[in-house]
Design an enzyme around this catalytic site. Structure first.
Site, PDB file in Angstrom:
ATOM      1  N   SER A  14     -29.327  15.335  49.196  1.00  0.00           N
ATOM      2  CA  SER A  14     -28.015  15.296  48.546  1.00  0.00           C
ATOM      3  C   SER A  14     -27.800  13.511  48.047  1.00  0.00           C
ATOM      4  O   SER A  14     -27.510  13.004  48.982  1.00  0.00           O
ATOM      5  CB  SER A  14     -26.975  15.930  49.004  1.00  0.00           C
ATOM      6  OG  SER A  14     -26.101  15.473  47.669  1.00  0.00           O
ATOM      7  N   HIS A  39     -31.153  16.613  45.326  1.00  0.00           N
ATOM      8  CA  HIS A  39     -29.942  17.583  45.011  1.00  0.00           C
ATOM      9  C   HIS A  39     -29.358  16.292  43.805  1.00  0.00           C
ATOM     10  O   HIS A  39     -28.641  15.464  44.807  1.00  0.00           O
ATOM     11  CB  HIS A  39     -29.404  17.677  46.193  1.00  0.00           C
ATOM     12  CG  HIS A  39     -28.431  18.971  45.542  1.00  0.00           C
ATOM     13  ND1 HIS A  39     -27.938  20.117  45.453  1.00  0.00           N
ATOM     14  CD2 HIS A  39     -27.036  19.052  46.166  1.00  0.00           C
ATOM     15  CE1 HIS A  39     -27.184  21.066  45.644  1.00  0.00           C
ATOM     16  NE2 HIS A  39     -25.953  19.815  45.578  1.00  0.00           N
ATOM     17  N   ASP A  41     -25.429  15.739  42.536  1.00  0.00           N
ATOM     18  CA  ASP A  41     -24.002  16.768  42.580  1.00  0.00           C
ATOM     19  C   ASP A  41     -23.266  16.031  41.620  1.00  0.00           C
ATOM     20  O   ASP A  41     -22.314  14.855  42.139  1.00  0.00           O
ATOM     21  CB  ASP A  41     -23.107  15.980  44.246  1.00  0.00           C
ATOM     22  CG  ASP A  41     -23.247  17.801  45.237  1.00  0.00           C
ATOM     23  OD1 ASP A  41     -24.021  17.970  44.650  1.00  0.00           O
ATOM     24  OD2 ASP A  41     -24.139  16.720  46.159  1.00  0.00           O
ATOM     25  N   MET A  43     -19.419  16.213  39.988  1.00  0.00           N
ATOM     26  CA  MET A  43     -18.260  16.755  40.056  1.00  0.00           C
ATOM     27  C   MET A  43     -17.229  15.696  39.166  1.00  0.00           C
ATOM     28  O   MET A  43     -17.150  14.167  38.852  1.00  0.00           O
ATOM     29  CB  MET A  43     -17.026  15.523  41.613  1.00  0.00           C
ATOM     30  CG  MET A  43     -18.507  16.510  42.763  1.00  0.00           C
ATOM     31  SD  MET A  43     -17.453  15.455  44.586  1.00  0.00           S
ATOM     32  CE  MET A  43     -19.188  15.810  45.569  1.00  0.00           C
ATOM     33  N   HIS A  72     -25.352  20.175  40.485  1.00  0.00           N
ATOM     34  CA  HIS A  72     -25.115  21.501  41.718  1.00  0.00           C
ATOM     35  C   HIS A  72     -24.294  20.428  40.657  1.00  0.00           C
ATOM     36  O   HIS A  72     -23.790  19.584  40.517  1.00  0.00           O
ATOM     37  CB  HIS A  72     -24.949  21.144  42.569  1.00  0.00           C
ATOM     38  CG  HIS A  72     -23.883  21.805  43.090  1.00  0.00           C
ATOM     39  ND1 HIS A  72     -22.913  21.264  44.542  1.00  0.00           N
ATOM     40  CD2 HIS A  72     -22.902  23.024  43.096  1.00  0.00           C
ATOM     41  CE1 HIS A  72     -22.616  21.934  45.100  1.00  0.00           C
ATOM     42  NE2 HIS A  72     -21.801  23.489  43.805  1.00  0.00           N
ATOM     43  N   MET A  74     -20.442  20.380  39.616  1.00  0.00           N
ATOM     44  CA  MET A  74     -18.847  21.321  40.687  1.00  0.00           C
ATOM     45  C   MET A  74     -18.142  20.816  39.519  1.00  0.00           C
ATOM     46  O   MET A  74     -16.883  19.669  39.188  1.00  0.00           O
ATOM     47  CB  MET A  74     -18.700  20.635  42.008  1.00  0.00           C
ATOM     48  CG  MET A  74     -19.271  21.145  42.615  1.00  0.00           C
ATOM     49  SD  MET A  74     -19.580  20.445  44.222  1.00  0.00           S
ATOM     50  CE  MET A  74     -20.451  19.422  44.147  1.00  0.00           C
ATOM     51  N   MET A 143     -21.710  27.377  49.520  1.00  0.00           N
ATOM     52  CA  MET A 143     -20.827  26.393  49.822  1.00  0.00           C
ATOM     53  C   MET A 143     -20.746  26.459  51.066  1.00  0.00           C
ATOM     54  O   MET A 143     -19.900  27.898  51.300  1.00  0.00           O
ATOM     55  CB  MET A 143     -19.564  26.099  48.658  1.00  0.00           C
ATOM     56  CG  MET A 143     -20.150  26.002  47.527  1.00  0.00           C
ATOM     57  SD  MET A 143     -21.502  23.741  47.614  1.00  0.00           S
ATOM     58  CE  MET A 143     -20.364  22.913  48.263  1.00  0.00           C
ATOM     59  N   GLY A 148     -17.117  18.769  47.157  1.00  0.00           N
ATOM     60  CA  GLY A 148     -15.570  17.663  46.919  1.00  0.00           C
ATOM     61  C   GLY A 148     -16.288  16.920  47.811  1.00  0.00           C
ATOM     62  O   GLY A 148     -16.110  15.312  46.826  1.00  0.00           O
ATOM     63  N   PHE A 149     -16.568  17.109  48.451  1.00  0.00           N
ATOM     64  CA  PHE A 149     -16.761  15.686  49.325  1.00  0.00           C
ATOM     65  C   PHE A 149     -18.054  16.089  50.229  1.00  0.00           C
ATOM     66  O   PHE A 149     -18.480  16.758  50.921  1.00  0.00           O
ATOM     67  CB  PHE A 149     -15.885  15.568  50.431  1.00  0.00           C
ATOM     68  CG  PHE A 149     -14.138  15.111  49.732  1.00  0.00           C
ATOM     69  CD1 PHE A 149     -13.821  13.818  49.509  1.00  0.00           C
ATOM     70  CD2 PHE A 149     -13.188  16.326  49.160  1.00  0.00           C
ATOM     71  CE1 PHE A 149     -12.651  13.866  48.131  1.00  0.00           C
ATOM     72  CE2 PHE A 149     -12.438  16.199  48.316  1.00  0.00           C
ATOM     73  CZ  PHE A 149     -12.101  14.925  48.687  1.00  0.00           C
ATOM     74  N   GLY A 151     -19.721  15.293  54.204  1.00  0.00           N
ATOM     75  CA  GLY A 151     -19.347  15.220  55.343  1.00  0.00           C
ATOM     76  C   GLY A 151     -19.002  15.280  56.128  1.00  0.00           C
ATOM     77  O   GLY A 151     -18.337  15.750  57.019  1.00  0.00           O
ATOM     78  N   ASP A 181     -24.992  24.822  50.973  1.00  0.00           N
ATOM     79  CA  ASP A 181     -24.800  23.189  50.665  1.00  0.00           C
ATOM     80  C   ASP A 181     -23.760  23.051  51.283  1.00  0.00           C
ATOM     81  O   ASP A 181     -22.249  23.358  51.114  1.00  0.00           O
ATOM     82  CB  ASP A 181     -24.732  23.221  49.356  1.00  0.00           C
ATOM     83  CG  ASP A 181     -24.518  21.844  48.984  1.00  0.00           C
ATOM     84  OD1 ASP A 181     -24.714  20.901  49.624  1.00  0.00           O
ATOM     85  OD2 ASP A 181     -24.361  21.502  47.663  1.00  0.00           O
ATOM     86  N   GLY A 182     -23.376  22.063  52.350  1.00  0.00           N
ATOM     87  CA  GLY A 182     -23.095  21.790  53.650  1.00  0.00           C
ATOM     88  C   GLY A 182     -22.436  21.679  54.185  1.00  0.00           C
ATOM     89  O   GLY A 182     -23.088  22.728  55.284  1.00  0.00           O
ATOM     90  N   GLY A 203     -26.757  15.958  53.309  1.00  0.00           N
ATOM     91  CA  GLY A 203     -26.236  14.649  52.689  1.00  0.00           C
ATOM     92  C   GLY A 203     -26.475  14.369  53.834  1.00  0.00           C
ATOM     93  O   GLY A 203     -27.300  12.940  54.183  1.00  0.00           O
TER      94      GLY A 203
END
Ligand code: DX5
Ligand code: ZN
Length: 232
Positions: A14, A39, A41, A43, A72, A74, A143, A148-149, A151, A181-182, A203
């Site tokens: 990501s 990837h 992202d 937002m 992706h 969002m 997800m 949204g974030f 880490g 993802d995440g 990521g």
């Protein structure tokens, strides 16, 4: 070679975790890596409580990318921006189930643009909501953190959810890929693949490591899809 070990899952680092001041070199160094997709992202500060990057940045990344770009979204009302993202270089476009009142129409629009159509589910959204759209999808993104974030910590219930989704896709005759993802790391990645994941987004695990290219190579080397799964 162990005969039960065959192919590897798709890897999608990501770019949210990359160095934004050096996106060209970040993209270029991934060119020869084990990454299958990049990837990306997006937002909007409305669907998720954060703002990342959008169409002009995708265009810039696409100029230097060797791999397909996995976008992706969002964002709310993604239907207004699909062709702009395709024109900027998206190969896959994933929208959120929670952001689309007319999801069937949005999915058809993405496919008509010649992109792979994906639907993402937030951690609280059950996979069963996809029953009547599964056969139309190329990709389902689960997800494993609240979007949204980068880490954040992996939500363990994801494993159960991936297994349930795999069953649903088989029942619906859907060939959609399952992407996670995440919070993906080498500590949870093999369990995700064993549960049915086809593609893994990572990521921080990749970009916070001393050598992202070596980390991707290590993931490619260590993660395997069993022959049993390959036959299903
Ligand atoms: C979160 C994004 C993710 C994020 C993953 O909203 O959708 O793609 O970049 O980052 P890590 O792997 O750090 O959780
Ligand atoms: Zn993402």
């Amino acid at each position: 070679m162990n005969p039960t070990r065959r192919m590897a899952p798709l890897l999608a680092p990501s770019l949210l975790a990359a160095d934004f001041g050096n996106l060209q070199s970040e993209t270029e160094r991934l060119a020869g890596s084990a990454a299958d997709w990049l990837h990306f992202d997006v937002m909007d500060g409305r669907f998720v409580p954060n703002i990342s990057f959008g169409i002009p940045v995708l265009q810039a990344v696409h100029r230097h990318a060797k791999q397909p770009i996995d976008v992706h979204l969002m964002i709310e009302e993604p239907q207004h921006y699909l062709s702009a993202f395709r024109d900027a270089g998206a190969a896959n476009i994933t929208v959120h189930y929670e952001a689309c009142t007319h999801l069937h129409r949005v999915v058809q629009q993405i496919k008509q643009l010649g992109c792979r159509a994906g639907v993402a589910l937030n951690p609280h959204t059950p996979v069963s909501v996809l029953t009547d759209i599964a056969a139309d999808l190329d990709l389902v993104l689960i997800m494993s953190v609240n979007p949204g974030f980068g880490g954040q910590a992996f939500i363990p219930n994801t494993l159960r959810k991936v297994a349930a989704l795999k069953e649903l896709l088989v029942d619906c005759g859907s060939e959609a890929l399952i992407e996670i993802d995440g919070g993906v790391t080498l500590d949870n990645a093999q369990a995700l693949v064993d549960a049915g994941a086809d593609a893994l987004v990572a990521g921080s695990f990749v970009f916070s490591s001393p050598d992202p290219v070596a980390t991707l190579a290590q993931m490619r080397e260590q993660l395997t899809v069993s022959a049993e799964r390959e036959l299903n």
